[in-house]
Write a protein that holds these residues in place. Structure first.
Motif, PDB file in Angstrom:
ATOM      1  N   ARG A 143       0.795  -1.272   0.086  1.00 48.32           N
ATOM      2  CA  ARG A 143       0.050   0.015  -0.129  1.00 48.32           C
ATOM      3  C   ARG A 143       0.804   1.107  -0.007  1.00 48.32           C
ATOM      4  NH1 ARG A 143      -2.262   3.579   3.851  1.00 48.32           N
ATOM      5  NH2 ARG A 143      -1.293   2.388   5.743  1.00 48.32           N
ATOM      6  N   LYS A 144       1.900   1.200   0.655  1.00 51.41           N
ATOM      7  CA  LYS A 144       2.890   2.383   0.681  1.00 51.41           C
ATOM      8  C   LYS A 144       4.124   2.401  -0.160  1.00 51.41           C
ATOM      9  CE  LYS A 144       1.600   3.148   5.711  1.00 51.41           C
ATOM     10  NZ  LYS A 144       2.129   3.341   6.995  1.00 51.41           N
ATOM     11  N   GLY A 145       4.109   1.373  -1.112  1.00 52.10           N
ATOM     12  CA  GLY A 145       5.396   1.131  -2.149  1.00 52.10           C
ATOM     13  C   GLY A 145       6.309   0.547  -1.232  1.00 52.10           C
ATOM     14  N   GLU A 146       6.300  -0.298  -0.208  1.00 51.07           N
ATOM     15  CA  GLU A 146       7.354  -0.681   0.616  1.00 51.07           C
ATOM     16  C   GLU A 146       8.211  -2.001  -0.038  1.00 51.07           C
ATOM     17  OE1 GLU A 146       3.556  -2.244   2.514  1.00 51.07           O
ATOM     18  OE2 GLU A 146       4.140  -0.600   1.381  1.00 51.07           O
ATOM     19  N   GLY A 147       7.213  -2.698  -0.977  1.00 51.49           N
ATOM     20  CA  GLY A 147       7.661  -4.042  -1.274  1.00 51.49           C
ATOM     21  C   GLY A 147       7.186  -5.154  -0.300  1.00 51.49           C
ATOM     22  N   LYS A 148       7.380  -6.232  -0.776  1.00 47.33           N
ATOM     23  CA  LYS A 148       6.847  -7.417  -0.081  1.00 47.33           C
ATOM     24  C   LYS A 148       7.640  -8.666  -0.438  1.00 47.33           C
ATOM     25  CE  LYS A 148       1.850  -6.539   0.277  1.00 47.33           C
ATOM     26  NZ  LYS A 148       0.458  -7.108  -0.058  1.00 47.33           N
ATOM     27  N   SER A 149       8.210  -9.164   0.568  1.00 48.56           N
ATOM     28  CA  SER A 149       9.318 -10.194   0.616  1.00 48.56           C
ATOM     29  C   SER A 149       8.875 -11.245   0.002  1.00 48.56           C
ATOM     30  CB  SER A 149       9.985 -10.633   2.105  1.00 48.56           C
ATOM     31  OG  SER A 149       8.984 -10.808   2.956  1.00 48.56           O
ATOM     32  N   ARG A 150       7.634 -11.805   0.345  1.00 49.07           N
ATOM     33  CA  ARG A 150       6.962 -13.314   0.022  1.00 49.07           C
ATOM     34  C   ARG A 150       6.715 -12.934  -1.455  1.00 49.07           C
ATOM     35  NH1 ARG A 150       1.421 -12.755  -0.531  1.00 49.07           N
ATOM     36  NH2 ARG A 150       0.327 -11.039   0.434  1.00 49.07           N
ATOM     37  N   LYS A 151       6.554 -11.807  -2.125  1.00 50.73           N
ATOM     38  CA  LYS A 151       6.511 -11.703  -3.476  1.00 50.73           C
ATOM     39  C   LYS A 151       7.571 -11.388  -4.180  1.00 50.73           C
ATOM     40  CE  LYS A 151       1.599 -11.495  -3.903  1.00 50.73           C
ATOM     41  NZ  LYS A 151       0.719 -12.343  -4.746  1.00 50.73           N
ATOM     42  N   GLU A 152       8.769 -11.275  -3.267  1.00 52.48           N
ATOM     43  CA  GLU A 152       9.948 -10.868  -3.893  1.00 52.48           C
ATOM     44  C   GLU A 152      10.133  -9.739  -4.614  1.00 52.48           C
ATOM     45  OE1 GLU A 152      11.692 -14.218  -5.750  1.00 52.48           O
ATOM     46  OE2 GLU A 152      12.163 -15.192  -3.957  1.00 52.48           O
ATOM     47  N   SER A 153       9.108  -8.878  -4.354  1.00 52.32           N
ATOM     48  CA  SER A 153       8.983  -7.621  -5.143  1.00 52.32           C
ATOM     49  C   SER A 153       9.632  -6.493  -4.360  1.00 52.32           C
ATOM     50  CB  SER A 153       7.489  -7.137  -5.091  1.00 52.32           C
ATOM     51  OG  SER A 153       6.762  -6.950  -3.916  1.00 52.32           O
ATOM     52  N   PRO A 154      10.158  -5.416  -5.019  1.00 47.37           N
ATOM     53  CA  PRO A 154      11.196  -4.341  -4.474  1.00 47.37           C
ATOM     54  C   PRO A 154      10.246  -3.327  -4.119  1.00 47.37           C
ATOM     55  CG  PRO A 154      11.017  -4.224  -6.731  1.00 47.37           C
ATOM     56  CD  PRO A 154      10.234  -5.452  -6.585  1.00 47.37           C
ATOM     57  N   PRO A 155      10.755  -2.403  -2.927  1.00 49.70           N
ATOM     58  CA  PRO A 155      10.157  -1.055  -2.835  1.00 49.70           C
ATOM     59  C   PRO A 155      10.053  -0.123  -4.092  1.00 49.70           C
ATOM     60  CG  PRO A 155      11.728  -1.524  -1.117  1.00 49.70           C
ATOM     61  CD  PRO A 155      12.074  -2.608  -2.278  1.00 49.70           C
ATOM     62  N   LEU A 156       9.253   0.723  -4.135  1.00 54.56           N
ATOM     63  CA  LEU A 156       9.057   1.599  -5.516  1.00 54.56           C
ATOM     64  C   LEU A 156       9.096   2.895  -4.790  1.00 54.56           C
ATOM     65  CD1 LEU A 156       6.015   0.160  -7.342  1.00 54.56           C
ATOM     66  CD2 LEU A 156       8.603  -0.386  -7.635  1.00 54.56           C
ATOM     67  N   ARG A 157       8.781   3.279  -3.618  1.00 53.21           N
ATOM     68  CA  ARG A 157       8.728   4.730  -3.142  1.00 53.21           C
ATOM     69  C   ARG A 157      10.250   5.148  -2.952  1.00 53.21           C
ATOM     70  NH1 ARG A 157       6.450   3.171   2.810  1.00 53.21           N
ATOM     71  NH2 ARG A 157       8.346   2.592   3.955  1.00 53.21           N
ATOM     72  N   GLY A 158      10.605   6.270  -3.116  1.00 55.08           N
ATOM     73  CA  GLY A 158      12.000   6.856  -2.843  1.00 55.08           C
ATOM     74  C   GLY A 158      12.847   6.440  -4.233  1.00 55.08           C
ATOM     75  N   GLN A 159      12.318   5.914  -5.336  1.00 57.98           N
ATOM     76  CA  GLN A 159      13.063   5.516  -6.403  1.00 57.98           C
ATOM     77  C   GLN A 159      12.646   6.652  -7.549  1.00 57.98           C
ATOM     78  OE1 GLN A 159      15.788   4.724  -7.856  1.00 57.98           O
ATOM     79  NE2 GLN A 159      15.373   2.486  -7.295  1.00 57.98           N
ATOM     80  N   TYR A 160      13.686   6.962  -8.380  1.00 54.32           N
ATOM     81  CA  TYR A 160      13.468   8.038  -9.275  1.00 54.32           C
ATOM     82  C   TYR A 160      12.446   7.551 -10.301  1.00 54.32           C
ATOM     83  CZ  TYR A 160      17.859   9.608  -7.087  1.00 54.32           C
ATOM     84  OH  TYR A 160      18.896   9.951  -6.194  1.00 54.32           O
ATOM     85  N   HIS A 161      11.622   8.452 -10.691  1.00 52.39           N
ATOM     86  CA  HIS A 161      10.637   8.116 -11.730  1.00 52.39           C
ATOM     87  C   HIS A 161      11.092   7.721 -13.167  1.00 52.39           C
ATOM     88  CE1 HIS A 161      10.205  11.720 -13.806  1.00 52.39           C
ATOM     89  NE2 HIS A 161      10.454  12.348 -12.815  1.00 52.39           N
ATOM     90  N   GLU A 162      12.247   8.326 -13.401  1.00 45.75           N
ATOM     91  CA  GLU A 162      12.581   8.321 -14.638  1.00 45.75           C
ATOM     92  C   GLU A 162      13.426   6.587 -14.801  1.00 45.75           C
ATOM     93  OE1 GLU A 162      13.734  12.414 -13.927  1.00 45.75           O
ATOM     94  OE2 GLU A 162      13.468  10.614 -12.578  1.00 45.75           O
TER      95      GLU A 162
END
Length: 217
Positions: A143-162
């Motif tokens: 919900r907060k773009g924090e990523g999820k370890s069980r999905k092996e998905s990275p955080p998105l917040r704090g990343q450059y949009h480009e």
């Protein structure tokens, strides 16, 4: 004689099998040495910055504070060629790194703590992007773009949009695999404005990250 040859071959092969099995077990039990990772990170800092902050404009992404599971997967992908970027192999010294090196490096980078308020795309609507994000992104990236370890998905917040937009382009061209699914079509129905709006919303999540940090402190 044929029986002797079979027995001899089995005896010769047995130590190899045991050795490989032991190596696999060792890899699973590796203990990270962040200090050694810090030394290796000196090469990474040439592109990603001394604090892992990346470069404004997203030529090189922010990597500081990324979770170890994601960093390890990314490092292995670059090393194996699943993700191709020669500088990671040569400048980042991944070409000669072993699993212990990768474990050490991931631990050091994950421990880097920076506050990064990245700018949003100027022509994006965070309000529209929030609706789209909740539809397709929240389940895996949080919900907060924090990523999820069980999905092996990275955080998105704090990343450059480009940088994120370039990765989306790679996913759309099937040059990268999204969600570990070669047939994934998450981005097919989104036009450029939709994607820009999603990235505008993700950029707004920096404030939630700051709130989380303050609550922990």
């Amino acid at each position: 004689m044929p029986l002797m040859r079979v027995l001899l071959a089995a005896l010769i092969a047995a130590p190899v099998g045991l050795s490989l099995g032991a190596q696999a077990a060792d890899d699973e039990d590796l203990e990270a040495d962040p200090g050694a990772g810090a030394i290796m990170f000196r090469q990474c800092a040439l592109c990603h910055g001394q604090h892992g902050q990346g470069i404004l404009g997203g030529k090189y992404p922010r990597i500081a504070g990324m979770p170890e599971y994601y960093l390890l997967n990314a490092l292995r992908d670059y090393q194996s060629g699943v993700r191709g970027y020669d500088a990671m192999l040569v400048v980042g010294e991944l070409k000669t790194a072993d699993e212990q090196d990768l474990t050490n490096l991931a631990a050091h980078i994950s421990a880097l703590d920076i506050g990064l308020d990245v700018p949003a795309p100027e022509d994006g609507s965070a309000r529209s992007g929030k609706r789209l994000y909740k539809g397709d992104c929240k389940t895996c990236h949080g919900r907060k773009g924090e990523g999820k370890s069980r999905k092996e998905s990275p955080p998105l917040r704090g990343q450059y949009h480009e940088y994120l937009m370039r990765q989306i382009a790679l996913f759309k061209r099937k040059e990268r695999t999204h969600a570990n699914d070669p047939d994934d079509e998450t981005f097919v129905d989104y036009d450029d404005q939709d994607l820009t709006d999603i990235l505008a919303f993700i950029a707004s999540l920096d404030d939630l990250a700051a709130e989380d940090k303050d609550n922990k402190d």
